[in-house]
Motif scaffolding. Structure first.
Motif, PDB file in Angstrom:
ATOM      1  N   TRP A 187     -13.940 -16.903 -18.512  1.00 33.13           N
ATOM      2  CA  TRP A 187     -15.258 -17.271 -17.997  1.00 33.13           C
ATOM      3  C   TRP A 187     -16.001 -16.046 -17.480  1.00 33.13           C
ATOM      4  CZ3 TRP A 187     -18.244 -21.341 -18.508  1.00 33.13           C
ATOM      5  CH2 TRP A 187     -19.366 -21.456 -17.691  1.00 33.13           C
ATOM      6  N   PHE A 188     -15.282 -15.160 -16.792  1.00 37.61           N
ATOM      7  CA  PHE A 188     -15.887 -13.934 -16.284  1.00 37.61           C
ATOM      8  C   PHE A 188     -16.390 -13.078 -17.442  1.00 37.61           C
ATOM      9  CE2 PHE A 188     -15.495  -9.454 -15.036  1.00 37.61           C
ATOM     10  CZ  PHE A 188     -16.350  -9.437 -13.948  1.00 37.61           C
ATOM     11  N   ASN A 190     -10.220 -18.230 -15.937  1.00 31.88           N
ATOM     12  CA  ASN A 190     -11.184 -17.541 -15.078  1.00 31.88           C
ATOM     13  C   ASN A 190     -11.581 -16.189 -15.664  1.00 31.88           C
ATOM     14  OD1 ASN A 190     -11.304 -19.583 -13.183  1.00 31.88           O
ATOM     15  ND2 ASN A 190      -9.642 -18.738 -11.962  1.00 31.88           N
ATOM     16  N   LYS A 191     -10.612 -15.484 -16.231  1.00 32.34           N
ATOM     17  CA  LYS A 191     -10.932 -14.196 -16.862  1.00 32.34           C
ATOM     18  C   LYS A 191     -11.823 -14.399 -18.085  1.00 32.34           C
ATOM     19  CE  LYS A 191      -6.963 -11.590 -15.278  1.00 32.34           C
ATOM     20  NZ  LYS A 191      -5.724 -10.869 -15.657  1.00 32.34           N
ATOM     21  N   ASP A 224      -4.887 -20.968 -15.259  1.00 33.73           N
ATOM     22  CA  ASP A 224      -6.169 -20.910 -14.553  1.00 33.73           C
ATOM     23  C   ASP A 224      -6.695 -19.480 -14.486  1.00 33.73           C
ATOM     24  OD1 ASP A 224      -6.101 -23.619 -14.176  1.00 33.73           O
ATOM     25  OD2 ASP A 224      -5.285 -23.501 -12.148  1.00 33.73           O
ATOM     26  N   THR A 225      -5.807 -18.523 -14.285  1.00 33.01           N
ATOM     27  CA  THR A 225      -6.231 -17.127 -14.236  1.00 33.01           C
ATOM     28  C   THR A 225      -6.802 -16.686 -15.577  1.00 33.01           C
ATOM     29  OG1 THR A 225      -4.532 -16.656 -12.583  1.00 33.01           O
ATOM     30  CG2 THR A 225      -5.479 -14.779 -13.725  1.00 33.01           C
ATOM     31  N   ASP A 276      -9.970 -14.870  -7.875  1.00 33.48           N
ATOM     32  CA  ASP A 276      -9.525 -15.749  -8.957  1.00 33.48           C
ATOM     33  C   ASP A 276      -9.099 -14.979 -10.200  1.00 33.48           C
ATOM     34  OD1 ASP A 276     -10.134 -17.906  -7.348  1.00 33.48           O
ATOM     35  OD2 ASP A 276     -12.138 -18.154  -8.208  1.00 33.48           O
ATOM     36  N   LEU A 277      -9.442 -13.708 -10.276  1.00 35.40           N
ATOM     37  CA  LEU A 277      -9.129 -12.912 -11.457  1.00 35.40           C
ATOM     38  C   LEU A 277      -7.787 -12.194 -11.341  1.00 35.40           C
ATOM     39  CD1 LEU A 277     -12.635 -11.365 -12.127  1.00 35.40           C
ATOM     40  CD2 LEU A 277     -11.625 -13.388 -13.165  1.00 35.40           C
ATOM     41  N   VAL A 309     -16.893 -17.722 -10.426  1.00 34.01           N
ATOM     42  CA  VAL A 309     -15.533 -17.222 -10.313  1.00 34.01           C
ATOM     43  C   VAL A 309     -15.532 -16.119  -9.270  1.00 34.01           C
ATOM     44  CG1 VAL A 309     -13.662 -16.093 -11.551  1.00 34.01           C
ATOM     45  CG2 VAL A 309     -15.100 -17.739 -12.724  1.00 34.01           C
TER      46      VAL A 309
END
Length: 162
Positions: free
Chosen positions: A99-100, A96-97, A92-93, A80-81, A76
């Protein structure tokens, strides 16, 4: 005057730190393997091995988990965050957050496992035999710094270059 791309320098620093972390691990691994059996003595026809610094397979776990965390963290990008205005991109944001957050959690797990390996195995030994445990402890910390540097270097290029 020569213009220096700071993002490139940070990416190179990340690679240097990642290499240094694996060299730190290799150093501790070889010390542990070398010092595992120091003296072989015979008493009454039976052989006795005297162990000093034990080699444990758990030394590998923080390194492998740290490498996995580095890959996860850099799947990521920083851009993307950012929150988006579109409803479709908002999902999606959030993913991604999430996943981060999960990849940072895996990074912390690798450091915690390294602390547990050090405390459980090497902290009870005399000071000169704790080097493999210290190296096993430093390796995921250096990997985490490398992951952070690579993540920062992938950020959006701005006018100020940071």
């Amino acid at each position: 005057m020569v213009k220096v791309d700071r993002r490139l320098l940070v990416a190179m620093l990340s690679g240097f730190l990642y290499s240094a972390s694996w060299l730190c691990f290799a150093d501790g691994f070889t010390i542990a393997a070398r010092d595992a059996v120091v003296n072989v003595t015979s008493t009454d026809g039976s052989w006795k091995l005297e162990h000093n610094a034990p080699y444990v397979f758990l030394m590998w776990v923080p390194v492998l988990v740290g490498t996995l965390a580095m890959l996860m963290l850099n799947m990521v990008g920083p851009s993307d965050l950012n929150d988006s205005d579109s409803f479709l991109e908002e999902r999606d944001t959030l993913l991604n957050k999430g996943w981060f957050f999960f990849s940072v959690l895996v990074t912390m797990v690798s450091i915690i496992v390294a602390v547990l390996v050090f405390v459980g195995t090497y902290s009870k030994l005399p000071g000169d035999l704790q080097a493999p445990g210290v190296n096993a402890l430093l390796t995921p910390i250096i990997m985490a710094m490398s992951s952070a540097a690579l993540f920062v270097s992938r950020g959006k290029k701005s006018e100020d270059e940071f």
